[in-house]
Enzyme design. Sequence first.
Site, mmCIF file in Angstrom:
data_model
loop_
_atom_site.group_PDB
_atom_site.id
_atom_site.type_symbol
_atom_site.label_atom_id
_atom_site.label_comp_id
_atom_site.label_asym_id
_atom_site.label_seq_id
_atom_site.Cartn_x
_atom_site.Cartn_y
_atom_site.Cartn_z
ATOM 1 N N HIS A 1 0.837 -1.110 0.064
ATOM 2 C CA HIS A 1 0.099 -0.025 0.017
ATOM 3 C C HIS A 1 0.892 1.280 0.020
ATOM 4 O O HIS A 1 0.580 2.029 0.896
ATOM 5 C CB HIS A 1 -0.985 -0.049 1.299
ATOM 6 C CG HIS A 1 -2.207 -0.770 1.174
ATOM 7 N ND1 HIS A 1 -2.124 -2.248 1.560
ATOM 8 C CD2 HIS A 1 -3.194 -1.024 0.236
ATOM 9 C CE1 HIS A 1 -3.182 -2.897 1.277
ATOM 10 N NE2 HIS A 1 -4.009 -2.063 0.685
ATOM 11 N N ASN A 2 1.402 1.436 -1.194
ATOM 12 C CA ASN A 2 2.260 2.731 -1.293
ATOM 13 C C ASN A 2 1.801 3.350 -2.613
ATOM 14 O O ASN A 2 0.750 3.071 -3.124
ATOM 15 C CB ASN A 2 3.760 2.406 -1.433
ATOM 16 C CG ASN A 2 4.110 1.053 -2.488
ATOM 17 O OD1 ASN A 2 3.572 1.289 -3.603
ATOM 18 N ND2 ASN A 2 4.718 0.184 -2.056
ATOM 19 N N SER A 3 2.736 4.329 -2.924
ATOM 20 C CA SER A 3 2.001 5.107 -4.083
ATOM 21 C C SER A 3 2.416 4.450 -5.373
ATOM 22 O O SER A 3 1.507 5.011 -6.302
ATOM 23 C CB SER A 3 2.667 6.650 -4.126
ATOM 24 O OG SER A 3 4.175 6.484 -4.533
ATOM 25 N N GLN B 1 -3.746 -16.419 -3.317
ATOM 26 C CA GLN B 1 -3.871 -15.848 -4.461
ATOM 27 C C GLN B 1 -4.947 -16.458 -5.356
ATOM 28 O O GLN B 1 -5.884 -15.783 -5.936
ATOM 29 C CB GLN B 1 -2.598 -15.740 -5.635
ATOM 30 C CG GLN B 1 -1.631 -14.561 -4.952
ATOM 31 C CD GLN B 1 -2.038 -13.162 -5.037
ATOM 32 O OE1 GLN B 1 -2.727 -12.873 -4.139
ATOM 33 N NE2 GLN B 1 -2.058 -12.568 -6.118
ATOM 34 N N HIS C 1 -7.104 6.784 -2.728
ATOM 35 C CA HIS C 1 -7.962 5.629 -2.171
ATOM 36 C C HIS C 1 -7.331 5.037 -0.999
ATOM 37 O O HIS C 1 -8.016 4.412 -0.174
ATOM 38 C CB HIS C 1 -8.659 4.727 -3.236
ATOM 39 C CG HIS C 1 -7.613 3.579 -3.592
ATOM 40 N ND1 HIS C 1 -6.459 3.835 -4.597
ATOM 41 C CD2 HIS C 1 -7.533 2.360 -2.895
ATOM 42 C CE1 HIS C 1 -5.942 2.660 -4.378
ATOM 43 N NE2 HIS C 1 -6.479 1.734 -3.556
ATOM 44 N N ASP C 2 -5.957 5.113 -0.987
ATOM 45 C CA ASP C 2 -5.394 4.470 -0.105
ATOM 46 C C ASP C 2 -4.312 5.250 0.840
ATOM 47 O O ASP C 2 -3.392 4.714 1.599
ATOM 48 C CB ASP C 2 -4.405 3.147 -0.552
ATOM 49 C CG ASP C 2 -5.292 1.817 -0.476
ATOM 50 O OD1 ASP C 2 -6.494 1.786 0.184
ATOM 51 O OD2 ASP C 2 -4.915 1.127 -1.389
ATOM 52 N N HIS D 1 1.261 1.401 -5.953
ATOM 53 C CA HIS D 1 -0.087 0.836 -5.857
ATOM 54 C C HIS D 1 -1.142 1.689 -6.390
ATOM 55 O O HIS D 1 -2.008 1.462 -7.210
ATOM 56 C CB HIS D 1 -0.386 0.110 -4.705
ATOM 57 C CG HIS D 1 -1.883 -0.274 -4.433
ATOM 58 N ND1 HIS D 1 -2.550 -1.070 -5.187
ATOM 59 C CD2 HIS D 1 -2.924 0.182 -3.591
ATOM 60 C CE1 HIS D 1 -3.536 -1.301 -4.990
ATOM 61 N NE2 HIS D 1 -4.073 -0.382 -4.008
ATOM 62 N N ASP E 1 -8.633 -1.616 -8.268
ATOM 63 C CA ASP E 1 -7.856 -1.865 -7.102
ATOM 64 C C ASP E 1 -7.579 -3.320 -6.777
ATOM 65 O O ASP E 1 -6.296 -3.458 -6.069
ATOM 66 C CB ASP E 1 -8.942 -1.251 -5.810
ATOM 67 C CG ASP E 1 -8.145 -1.438 -4.573
ATOM 68 O OD1 ASP E 1 -6.876 -1.022 -4.629
ATOM 69 O OD2 ASP E 1 -8.835 -1.163 -3.373
HETATM 70 ZN ZN LIG Z 1 -5.982 -0.174 -2.968
#
Ligand SMILES: [Zn+2]
Length: 447
Positions: free
Chosen positions: A210-212, A415, A250-251, A214, A364
């Site tokens: 969850h970084n930029s 997965q 969004h995150d 993504h 997402d």
């Molecule tokens: Zn996300």
Amino acid sequence: MPLFGRWLGSGLAKVALRAIDRLKRKEDLTADEEYAVERLCSWLARVQGADPLLDEALDDAQREFLLSYRLPAPEADTPGGGRRSIARTAPRQYILPARSGARTPRGSCGSAADLAAAGGEPSRHSSEEGEALLGTNDPEVERMLRALEDWEAFDVFRLAELTDGRPLQTVALGLLRRRGLLARLCLPEDRLRNFLADVEEAYHPGNPYHNSTHAADVVQALGAMLAADSFSRQLSDLEQLAVILAAAVHDVGHPGVNNDFLIRTQSEAAVAYNDQSINENMHGAAAFKLLAKKENNFLSRFSEEDYRFVRRLIIRIILATDMARHTDGLEDFAASLRLWGPDLGAWTPDKRTAALQLVVHAADISNPARPLPLCRRWGQKVHDELFAQGDKEAALGLAVSFICDRRRASVPQSQLTFVEYVVKPCFSTLGELAPNFVAKNHTDCIL
Ligand SMILES: [Zn+2]
């Protein structure tokens, strides 16, 4: 440290205290120390640095240090210079240079010719128009931005390398330009760039997933969906703006742990948001706090009605990225689809929100539908972050969630389960709205 420890967790409290000393000695922090200090800074912000019970944990020098760390003096030469995130002390960088004349003067919105040159109708834009609008000096970045709407060819990891870990502002600004929204909505580009740079900085680079990068990936996925199918022609400019911004933010500020962890640790955020979509509520609030900074507020000239429309839509789209809302979101969309068919022009404005929520949610969770090398890389990153959460749970003496347990969980099996029960139903539903995208981009391998 009863209150401090109860709030932070005794394990993390000890890590935070150790980290403060390392910070004072200007030593690098580990990911866990960074996380602990951020939680502590967040707590101090909540109690405004004046909780007498914290005296049990922090001496005056430590408290003073953290307060000054939390609120550094703004820098005159840095637009929007204010709080910086932990371990992000480099000056803010802009990846895409401003186009000459890009600043929108107060009270004007460019000529009709400018508007036409900026893209006209989104459905009519061409890659050549997009290229002319990008204005980057790096030929490889420019090549990548020409492929901004290409699901297969675009490699966001490569863009992250080329942009020194700042792909989000490049992709978001590129897509807004490409769709002609800056000109048609009279968006002041300097403020928009400030905002996107602040948003990118607020993503935590220490998070494996969850970084930029993504966030940039989600914006690019959205761009590919908008380009592939005619539903985007049914969207107003405000809806397009909202959906792109929602994907970008969004995150933002994601702590690298999920909502369940925040609830189990009785975190400050869980208390603030009553255990409801904690991270998602936080992302929305963080985004609008950044937008409220004068130098960032590129929507300040919107009418109150337009601003409220965009804000409401962005918030609703972000909240719908909570995986706990996955099934409800699909059912909501499917119900409207049965009622009005796939032409969004026939949908009421309120119900169109369900379609926009679906598109961003699909973007997402779209990693497994990417080309295999990218899919595998993303899958590993997701689990690196989940396993790091499992380590935190173990350190706090909590039962380790199965999916976060590096000794028990299987990355391939997780997965496959994710694809079968989450991605597949979502993309099957998306196919009703965006059939070309789902068919053309070989997403049928997951269907
Ligand atoms: Zn996300």
